[in-house]
Design an enzyme around this catalytic site. Structure first.
Site, PDB file in Angstrom:
ATOM      1  N   TYR A   1      -9.399  11.360 -28.641  1.00  0.00           N
ATOM      2  CA  TYR A   1     -10.109  12.373 -28.797  1.00  0.00           C
ATOM      3  C   TYR A   1      -9.542  13.812 -29.194  1.00  0.00           C
ATOM      4  CZ  TYR A   1     -13.794   9.146 -28.187  1.00  0.00           C
ATOM      5  OH  TYR A   1     -14.683   8.229 -28.233  1.00  0.00           O
TER       6      TYR A   1
ATOM      7  N   ASP B   1     -21.550   1.497 -25.268  1.00  0.00           N
ATOM      8  CA  ASP B   1     -22.827   1.289 -26.092  1.00  0.00           C
ATOM      9  C   ASP B   1     -23.214  -0.086 -26.274  1.00  0.00           C
ATOM     10  OD1 ASP B   1     -22.853   4.314 -26.427  1.00  0.00           O
ATOM     11  OD2 ASP B   1     -23.008   3.885 -28.457  1.00  0.00           O
TER      12      ASP B   1
ATOM     13  N   ASP C   1     -15.881   4.458 -24.700  1.00  0.00           N
ATOM     14  CA  ASP C   1     -17.261   4.816 -25.509  1.00  0.00           C
ATOM     15  C   ASP C   1     -17.649   3.723 -26.179  1.00  0.00           C
ATOM     16  OD1 ASP C   1     -18.739   6.877 -26.336  1.00  0.00           O
ATOM     17  OD2 ASP C   1     -17.061   7.838 -27.696  1.00  0.00           O
TER      18      ASP C   1
ATOM     19  N   LYS D   1      -5.366  -2.431 -25.612  1.00  0.00           N
ATOM     20  CA  LYS D   1      -4.775  -3.214 -26.945  1.00  0.00           C
ATOM     21  C   LYS D   1      -3.279  -3.337 -26.849  1.00  0.00           C
ATOM     22  CE  LYS D   1      -5.621  -4.876 -30.967  1.00  0.00           C
ATOM     23  NZ  LYS D   1      -6.131  -6.289 -31.436  1.00  0.00           N
TER      24      LYS D   1
END
Ligand code: ATP
Length: 352
Positions: free
Chosen positions: A130, A244, A240, A183
């Site tokens: 971010y 969802d 994030d 990852k």
């Protein structure tokens, strides 16, 4: 409890109004003495104060004992020099709200997509990819030439350890299982450090079973078998996206509650955005923010050892469960009410 309520853009004003109806009801019913102050952010803030989040509002948030943040039109806010700042970023960064706790669970009353489940995504909130929060000065994203763009991802031991600790503490009152999502097969250094930090914290919680899953495989695992997971700990962007998915698997993004928590501050915020496609129609599901507020009241109650707040939070959750199963909710989860009426239905159950 002094609460600062920031309604926001799009469906923000509608779901915040419905949430306020619930907050005022629990305040009366459980003698919480909520002192609710409202302030304009997003487009309304830009019109009134020349900024989507004025410095005075950040100060008010710092002084409040909790913040309720509605979604804003973040995608439209491009130029900080013109006062276009992402309010969510500003509050998370200024109040050091490092843990974004995003539960997802199914409810009786509408068809299950992947069977019953109950899990929590514990998402790091202050660094990662971010660009607007991972640098002391400047931006974590840059244009090297007009055809080359670079984005930097910051992962620190301190931030990784504190979100890991939040995740392990959460699972201790649940099923005692933490899954680290990463990852590290590709991002060996950064996600390697994240895993190492989580495993260090895990040593303080020997009763907790720990495993790890690569983020792309996680998309399949969580759809195939969400029952397998209890608390999932992960970095900012993976969390994030994953949350969802888990919210939608539970029924709808309209159920996506979240708490942003730091050491000294807490902020309730629905995990979804301002949903311009359904704004102004009284169809948005307010339960995301109502459940987020329940999380905030419970957080406050735990910190202040004020049992009435925890009782009020549990009562809101119970009223939401009952409203969903009676179809007193919005259309996205099979109900037949509007946004306002859904808030009123939850409030009515709390008064009963
Ligand atoms: P933004 O640009 O603010 O992120 P968006 O529409 O791109 O907005 P979301 O607001 O997260 O992203 O919405 C994604 C989808 O989920 C949209 O179809 C939206 O209508 C739906 N949605 C989001 N929140 C709700 C809600 N509370 N109730 C019902 N549907 C919702």
């Amino acid at each position: 409890m002094h609460l600062l309520v920031l309604p926001g853009d799009g469906i923000g004003t509608e779901i915040t109004a419905a949430t306020l109806a619930v907050l005022r009801t629990v305040s009366d019913r459980f003698d919480l003495h909520l002192n609710i102050e409202e302030a304009a952010i997003g487009h309304a803030g830009l019109r009134a104060h020349g900024s989507t989040i004025h410095a005075d509002i950040v100060e008010k948030a710092r002084r409040a004992e909790g913040v309720v943040l509605g979604p804003t039109s973040t995608f439209e806010f491009k130029d900080p020099a013109r006062g276009e700042i992402n309010p969510s970023m500003m509050l998370r960064k200024s109040l050091d709200l490092f843990a974004n706790i995003r539960p997802a669970r199914t409810y009786a009353g509408f068809p299950l997509r992947c069977g019953e489940f109950d899990l929590i995504v514990a998402r790091e909130n202050t660094e990662g990819f971010y660009a607007d929060r991972n640098m002391e000065a400047g931006s974590g994203e840059m244009m090297v030439t007009k055809d080359v763009a670079i984005s930097l991802r910051r992962i620190t031991r301190a931030c990784s350890e504190r979100i890991a600790r939040a995740a392990f503490e959460l699972t201790m009152s649940r099923r005692k299982r933490v899954t680290i999502v990463h990852k590290a097969n590709v991002l060996k250094v950064t996600d390697g450090l994240f895993i190492e930090s989580c495993q260090k914290v895990a040593r303080d919680f020997p009763a907790v079973a720990v495993d790890d899953v690569i983020v792309d495989a996680m998309m399949a695992h969580v759809v195939r078998n969400p029952q397998r997971f209890d608390v999932i700990v992960t970095t900012n962007m993976y969390g994030d996206i994953l949350s969802d998915l888990t919210a939608e698997l539970s029924g709808s993004l309209g159920l996506a509650a979240s708490l942003n928590a730091g050491t000294d501050h807490g902020m309730a915020q629905a995990a979804h955005g301002s949903a311009p496609d359904i704004a102004g129609k009284n169809v948005a599901n307010p339960l995301s923010l109502i459940l987020s507020v329940a999380m905030l009241l419970a957080w406050h109650g735990r910190r202040r050892k004020a049992n009435a707040f925890q009782v009020a939070a549990a009562a809101i959750e119970k009223a939401v469960e009952a409203a969903i199963s009676a179809k007193e909710s919005t259309g996205d989860i099979g109900g037949r009410l509007g946004t306002r009426e859904t808030g009123e239905a939850v409030a009515a159950r709390l008064r009963a």
